[in-house]
Write a protein that holds these residues in place. Structure first.
Motif, PDB file in Angstrom:
ATOM      1  N   ILE A 110     -10.100 -22.934  32.386  1.00  0.00           N
ATOM      2  CA  ILE A 110      -9.619 -22.415  31.116  1.00  0.00           C
ATOM      3  C   ILE A 110      -8.738 -23.474  30.453  1.00  0.00           C
ATOM      4  O   ILE A 110      -7.933 -24.119  31.107  1.00  0.00           O
ATOM      5  CB  ILE A 110      -8.814 -21.118  31.311  1.00  0.00           C
ATOM      6  CG1 ILE A 110      -9.675 -20.049  31.988  1.00  0.00           C
ATOM      7  CG2 ILE A 110      -8.283 -20.590  29.988  1.00  0.00           C
ATOM      8  CD1 ILE A 110      -8.887 -18.823  32.394  1.00  0.00           C
ATOM      9  N   SER A 111      -8.920 -23.641  29.138  1.00  0.00           N
ATOM     10  CA  SER A 111      -8.062 -24.545  28.371  1.00  0.00           C
ATOM     11  C   SER A 111      -7.717 -23.875  27.055  1.00  0.00           C
ATOM     12  O   SER A 111      -8.604 -23.398  26.344  1.00  0.00           O
ATOM     13  CB  SER A 111      -8.773 -25.876  28.112  1.00  0.00           C
ATOM     14  OG  SER A 111      -8.065 -26.648  27.166  1.00  0.00           O
ATOM     15  N   THR A 112      -6.439 -23.814  26.745  1.00  0.00           N
ATOM     16  CA  THR A 112      -6.006 -23.185  25.496  1.00  0.00           C
ATOM     17  C   THR A 112      -6.076 -24.130  24.305  1.00  0.00           C
ATOM     18  O   THR A 112      -5.963 -23.700  23.163  1.00  0.00           O
ATOM     19  CB  THR A 112      -4.567 -22.671  25.637  1.00  0.00           C
ATOM     20  OG1 THR A 112      -3.714 -23.779  25.962  1.00  0.00           O
ATOM     21  CG2 THR A 112      -4.470 -21.622  26.724  1.00  0.00           C
ATOM     22  N   GLY A 113      -6.257 -25.427  24.546  1.00  0.00           N
ATOM     23  CA  GLY A 113      -6.147 -26.403  23.477  1.00  0.00           C
ATOM     24  C   GLY A 113      -7.179 -26.266  22.383  1.00  0.00           C
ATOM     25  O   GLY A 113      -6.882 -26.483  21.208  1.00  0.00           O
ATOM     26  N   ALA A 114      -8.428 -25.901  22.738  1.00  0.00           N
ATOM     27  CA  ALA A 114      -9.494 -25.875  21.741  1.00  0.00           C
ATOM     28  C   ALA A 114      -9.547 -24.587  20.959  1.00  0.00           C
ATOM     29  O   ALA A 114     -10.007 -24.563  19.812  1.00  0.00           O
ATOM     30  CB  ALA A 114     -10.844 -26.106  22.425  1.00  0.00           C
ATOM     31  N   THR A 115      -9.084 -23.470  21.537  1.00  0.00           N
ATOM     32  CA  THR A 115      -9.244 -22.171  20.888  1.00  0.00           C
ATOM     33  C   THR A 115      -7.944 -21.384  20.745  1.00  0.00           C
ATOM     34  O   THR A 115      -7.943 -20.323  20.124  1.00  0.00           O
ATOM     35  CB  THR A 115     -10.237 -21.295  21.675  1.00  0.00           C
ATOM     36  OG1 THR A 115      -9.711 -21.043  22.981  1.00  0.00           O
ATOM     37  CG2 THR A 115     -11.598 -21.982  21.788  1.00  0.00           C
ATOM     38  N   ALA A 153     -10.270 -18.618  26.458  1.00  0.00           N
ATOM     39  CA  ALA A 153     -11.712 -18.777  26.602  1.00  0.00           C
ATOM     40  C   ALA A 153     -12.020 -19.780  27.708  1.00  0.00           C
ATOM     41  O   ALA A 153     -11.362 -20.813  27.850  1.00  0.00           O
ATOM     42  CB  ALA A 153     -12.328 -19.235  25.288  1.00  0.00           C
ATOM     43  N   LEU A 154     -13.035 -19.477  28.508  1.00  0.00           N
ATOM     44  CA  LEU A 154     -13.472 -20.409  29.532  1.00  0.00           C
ATOM     45  C   LEU A 154     -13.988 -21.688  28.890  1.00  0.00           C
ATOM     46  O   LEU A 154     -14.588 -21.666  27.808  1.00  0.00           O
ATOM     47  CB  LEU A 154     -14.577 -19.783  30.386  1.00  0.00           C
ATOM     48  CG  LEU A 154     -14.172 -18.664  31.348  1.00  0.00           C
ATOM     49  CD1 LEU A 154     -15.407 -17.973  31.891  1.00  0.00           C
ATOM     50  CD2 LEU A 154     -13.333 -19.219  32.484  1.00  0.00           C
ATOM     51  N   LEU A 155     -13.791 -22.809  29.567  1.00  0.00           N
ATOM     52  CA  LEU A 155     -14.312 -24.073  29.062  1.00  0.00           C
ATOM     53  C   LEU A 155     -15.823 -24.018  28.881  1.00  0.00           C
ATOM     54  O   LEU A 155     -16.367 -24.552  27.914  1.00  0.00           O
ATOM     55  CB  LEU A 155     -13.937 -25.200  30.021  1.00  0.00           C
ATOM     56  CG  LEU A 155     -12.484 -25.669  30.003  1.00  0.00           C
ATOM     57  CD1 LEU A 155     -12.227 -26.650  31.137  1.00  0.00           C
ATOM     58  CD2 LEU A 155     -12.127 -26.306  28.672  1.00  0.00           C
ATOM     59  N   ILE A 156     -16.518 -23.378  29.827  1.00  0.00           N
ATOM     60  CA  ILE A 156     -17.976 -23.342  29.752  1.00  0.00           C
ATOM     61  C   ILE A 156     -18.451 -22.469  28.591  1.00  0.00           C
ATOM     62  O   ILE A 156     -19.599 -22.562  28.164  1.00  0.00           O
ATOM     63  CB  ILE A 156     -18.570 -22.856  31.098  1.00  0.00           C
ATOM     64  CG1 ILE A 156     -20.026 -23.302  31.217  1.00  0.00           C
ATOM     65  CG2 ILE A 156     -18.404 -21.346  31.263  1.00  0.00           C
ATOM     66  CD1 ILE A 156     -20.606 -23.125  32.593  1.00  0.00           C
ATOM     67  N   GLU A 157     -17.568 -21.619  28.058  1.00  0.00           N
ATOM     68  CA  GLU A 157     -17.920 -20.755  26.931  1.00  0.00           C
ATOM     69  C   GLU A 157     -17.458 -21.319  25.599  1.00  0.00           C
ATOM     70  O   GLU A 157     -17.559 -20.649  24.571  1.00  0.00           O
ATOM     71  CB  GLU A 157     -17.302 -19.369  27.134  1.00  0.00           C
ATOM     72  CG  GLU A 157     -17.833 -18.624  28.339  1.00  0.00           C
ATOM     73  CD  GLU A 157     -17.182 -17.270  28.516  1.00  0.00           C
ATOM     74  OE1 GLU A 157     -16.217 -16.970  27.779  1.00  0.00           O
ATOM     75  OE2 GLU A 157     -17.622 -16.504  29.390  1.00  0.00           O
ATOM     76  N   THR A 158     -16.950 -22.536  25.595  1.00  0.00           N
ATOM     77  CA  THR A 158     -16.422 -23.158  24.376  1.00  0.00           C
ATOM     78  C   THR A 158     -17.397 -24.219  23.877  1.00  0.00           C
ATOM     79  O   THR A 158     -17.703 -25.170  24.606  1.00  0.00           O
ATOM     80  CB  THR A 158     -15.051 -23.788  24.646  1.00  0.00           C
ATOM     81  OG1 THR A 158     -14.169 -22.791  25.179  1.00  0.00           O
ATOM     82  CG2 THR A 158     -14.461 -24.351  23.379  1.00  0.00           C
ATOM     83  N   PRO A 159     -17.922 -24.100  22.637  1.00  0.00           N
ATOM     84  CA  PRO A 159     -18.944 -25.028  22.135  1.00  0.00           C
ATOM     85  C   PRO A 159     -18.351 -26.330  21.604  1.00  0.00           C
ATOM     86  O   PRO A 159     -18.516 -26.685  20.433  1.00  0.00           O
ATOM     87  CB  PRO A 159     -19.618 -24.213  21.031  1.00  0.00           C
ATOM     88  CG  PRO A 159     -18.528 -23.349  20.505  1.00  0.00           C
ATOM     89  CD  PRO A 159     -17.670 -23.002  21.698  1.00  0.00           C
ATOM     90  N   GLN A 160     -17.675 -27.038  22.474  1.00  0.00           N
ATOM     91  CA  GLN A 160     -17.009 -28.281  22.082  1.00  0.00           C
ATOM     92  C   GLN A 160     -16.712 -29.074  23.338  1.00  0.00           C
ATOM     93  O   GLN A 160     -16.517 -28.505  24.416  1.00  0.00           O
ATOM     94  CB  GLN A 160     -15.715 -27.960  21.329  1.00  0.00           C
ATOM     95  CG  GLN A 160     -15.044 -29.145  20.668  1.00  0.00           C
ATOM     96  CD  GLN A 160     -13.882 -28.699  19.790  1.00  0.00           C
ATOM     97  OE1 GLN A 160     -13.535 -27.527  19.709  1.00  0.00           O
ATOM     98  NE2 GLN A 160     -13.275 -29.642  19.082  1.00  0.00           N
TER      99      GLN A 160
END
Length: 731
Positions: free
Chosen positions: A76-81, A85-92
């Protein structure tokens, strides 16, 4: 010192209300939700609760974290969203460097942290005492964030790496959530936080020493306070660093004192307030770039020594006291609605003098030097308020984020030039007198503000498709007073930026994705020929890729392809320099590969590869069709850790890292290249109970190499072989 803006006053009132709810208020919902204990660094410290709406998501996160075998990764990373959201679920494309990997690699600075990250070129300006980095071919040094808030718009500071819990690199345009950000991306440094649930204080004390007189004392202490005494759970943490960093270049080096106390108070089951402060004092003499003639280009007199000091011993010295104070307020109104506010006020000064490199003589024997006397005083106030709403049914779940942020940055600067004799490049003689000019060369006050409103929605469809959509509007203002000519320039610009992405959660852990995102940067420049003001600089990116994270937790991998454009680049009108033209454009296309894997029972590998095609696609300054400076066509790295022995509290491991960077354009017209390089780093750690002994050697082969070019005529020399041994005691 300016007052906090109105949103902070609202927050204080809100905090008083939510910590003293009325008697008919809803029963509190635990703010922590379901707690997961893992052996690695978890990227999001306040996990979402397992409510009716997001229960499936929370369970999936718990399974992912519990099963992961990778000590150098997070899920999990809060930086993008700004969500969980899970990293694997983030389109970036997002890279996260964990505390565990930083400890193994023995990092001392943000540049060290970024050395093994795909698409990133750190420290291109050399060891000058500031954080410098290039992301996807664009200089992004001004877009470093600390705990989700802009760290230093003036990018004249160096953050203390021992204070990081993790570092998140969000690649591509990020304006939808962060406002003005150049198109390459941003770096978010997440501070070490207090930890609830500790039954007794936990302390780590580390001492380190190495070549060139390098030494470090570091303390990390954390614990809790009896909740019965103060009416709520309380946790605290203190980070202290004393550092003396010298260099192979004589007279160059730095000293630092850093202190970062923090306190978290869980006032109710629904409300937590975390207060943070930092105090840092740096005193340093920079390593100045050397002329390209005699280093990467021929000089009829021979090769310039790479450890040549171009300043004057006893003269070159800059001092930078820094401070910050801020808080994070989190309140959960019910199981589906929560509020978060981050606020920080910080400032720093940069005073002293140094000699900047001038022009090399025609015969190549001497180099000019330009004295600079600096007095800079900067401060910033920033507030980011977010309302998170979860809604929908089991087949269609949504997480909506509504936010407002405010930033105010003040820069007060005076500068004086001077004269000094040139320095021989091959037989230097020091002791030349430095004569300051009688008048100032710069005397200005700049005030920048930004107000932004943003909306983001993440929709999860039948646990198979995740859709991200975001929209933002910004108002940016710049008011600059020049006291030398009694002029004043007032600029106000606005922009609307968007983002859309979709991820397919395919079988066996694959997740193909596609996304579109935009960015903007306000500009201050001479007007266009028709009298109108210049527009903000814009960026847009199309990215497609695929991520892979099998359920056994043994691999995290991603490959991405991006097409990134920077538009509205300003340059002087070639027919009349009193006006501007705004037709410049850059286009950067590339592929990034990142793999974090356990390839054997006791072997962990982190590798990356980047291929980047960068071009100035439109220009009026003669560089159309050329490559931008300091942008390699290819870069790759691999870090491998072998855990040779592990039994109870005893273990030992060895690591080997290799970094390869291809040649880069040395100037805007591409008349020469800065050579590529391959360097290796090694590390070894021995743990026995509460003691950890470590040895880190950077550039173990003691290879000569160059980090980048400055000004097109000078090059920055890479770090020579540096060995540092450390001893840590945990209790």
């Amino acid at each position: 010192m300016a007052n906090f803006p109105t949103p902070v006053v609202f927050a204080i009132a809100a905090f008083a209300a939510v910590t003293h709810p009325s008697s008919n208020a809803q029963q509190p919902v635990p703010i922590d939700g379901t707690t997961v204990q893992t052996g690695k660094s978890v990227s999001d410290t306040s996990q979402a609760p397992a409510t009716a709406v997001n229960k499936a998501i929370a369970q999936e996160k718990i399974r992912a974290e519990a099963k992961s075998l990778l000590p150098f990764s997070v899920d999990i990373s809060t930086g993008a969203t700004k969500s969980s959201a899970l990293l694997i679920e983030t389109p970036q494309s997002i890279s996260v460097v964990t505390r565990e990997l930083m400890d193994v690699q023995g990092v001392d600075s943000l540049s060290d942290v970024l050395r093994y990250v795909s698409g990133v070129s750190p420290q291109t300006a050399g060891r000058r005492g500031f954080d410098d980095f290039v992301i996807r071919g664009f200089s992004q040094s001004a877009y470093a964030f600390r705990d989700g808030i802009r760290a230093d718009p003036g990018f004249l500071t160096e953050q203390e790496a021992f204070g990081f819990e993790r570092v998140e690199v969000v690649k591509g345009p990020g304006s939808v959530l962060y406002g003005q950000v150049a198109p390459g991306g941003l770096v978010n440094m997440v501070s070490k936080q207090p930890q609830f649930g500790l039954t007794k204080p936990v302390t780590s004390l580390e001492v380190a020493a190495g070549q060139f007189g390098n030494s470090r004392l570091a303390l990390d202490a954390r614990g809790g306070v009896d909740s019965a005494r103060i009416g709520g759970d309380t946790a605290w943490r203190t980070v202290l660093v004393l550092r003396d960093r010298n260099d192979v270049v004589p007279s160059a080096g730095a000293t630092r004192a850093f202190l970062a106390p923090s306190l978290s108070w869980r006032a109710t089951a629904n409300t937590t307030l975390t207060a943070r402060a930092t105090m840092q004092r740096d005193s340093f003499t920079r390593v100045v770039a050397l002329p390209a003639r005699g280093t990467v280009l021929a000089n009829q007199n021979g090769r310039i020594p790479l450890d040549l000091f171009l300043g004057e011993p006893g003269f070159d010295r800059l001092t930078s006291p820094q401070w910050s104070i801020g808080y994070t307020l989190e309140h959960r109104f019910n199981e589906n609605v929560s509020f978060t506010q981050n606020a920080r006020r910080n400032g720093y000064e940069l005073t002293g003098q140094n000699l900047n490199i001038g022009a090399i003589s025609v015969n190549g024997l001497t180099v000019g030097r330009n004295p600079i006397f600096l007095d800079i005083d900067n401060d910033q106030t920033a507030v980011d308020s977010q309302l998170n709403i979860r809604w929908g049914g089991s087949a269609l779940r949504n997480e909506t984020l509504v936010g407002f942020d405010y930033l105010r940055f003040r820069n007060r600067q005076t500068q004086r030039s001077g004269t000094v004799a040139p320095l021989s490049l091959f037989a230097p003689v020091y002791g030349a007198a430095v004569a300051p000019a009688s008048t100032l060369s710069s005397n200005r006050l700049q005030l920048q503000t930004q107000d932004g409103v943003y909306l983001q929605n993440i929709t999860r469809i039948a646990d198979v498709v995740v859709v991200h959509a975001g929209l933002r509007r910004d108002e940016a203002r710049d008011d600059t007073q020049n006291f030398l000519n009694n002029s004043r320039v007032n600029v106000k610009q606005s922009a609307v930026t968007g983002r859309f992405g979709i991820v397919w959660l395919a079988p066996i852990g694959f997740a193909p994705y596609a996304s579109f995102s935009e960015s903007f940067v306000p500009l201050v420049a001479n007007p266009l020929r028709d009298g109108s003001s210049v527009k903000p600089e814009e960026g847009e990116q199309i990215e497609v890729g695929i991520k892979w994270g099998p359920r056994d937790g043994s691999v995290q991998a991603a490959i991405s392809h991006f097409d990134l454009k920077r538009r509205n680049v300003v340059s002087a009108d070639p027919t009349n320099a009193a006006f501007s033209v705004q037709v410049g454009e850059q286009r950067h296309k590339g592929v990034e590969v990142e793999v974090n894997a356990r390839v054997a029972k006791m072997v962990d590998v982190v590798l990356q590869y980047t291929a980047l095609s960068a071009e100035v696609s439109r220009s009026t300054t003669g560089n159309q069709g050329k490559r931008p400076q300091n942008v390699p066509k290819r870069s790759a790295s691999i870090w491998t850790t072998w855990r040779l022995h592990q039994s109870g509290a005893s273990s030992w491991d060895v690591s080997l890292g290799m970094r390869n960077v291809s040649p880069r354009a040395g100037d805007v017209l591409n008349t020469y290249d800065v050579p590529g390089y391959t360097v290796s780093d090694v590390a070894a750690r021995l743990r026995n109970g509460q003691l950890t002994l470590a040895l880190n050697i950077r550039n173990v082969g003691d290879k000569d190499y160059f980090l980048g070019t400055t000004g097109g005529t000078n090059v920055s020399v890479g770090e020579r072989r540096t060995a540092i041994a450390s001893l840590r005691y945990d209790w």
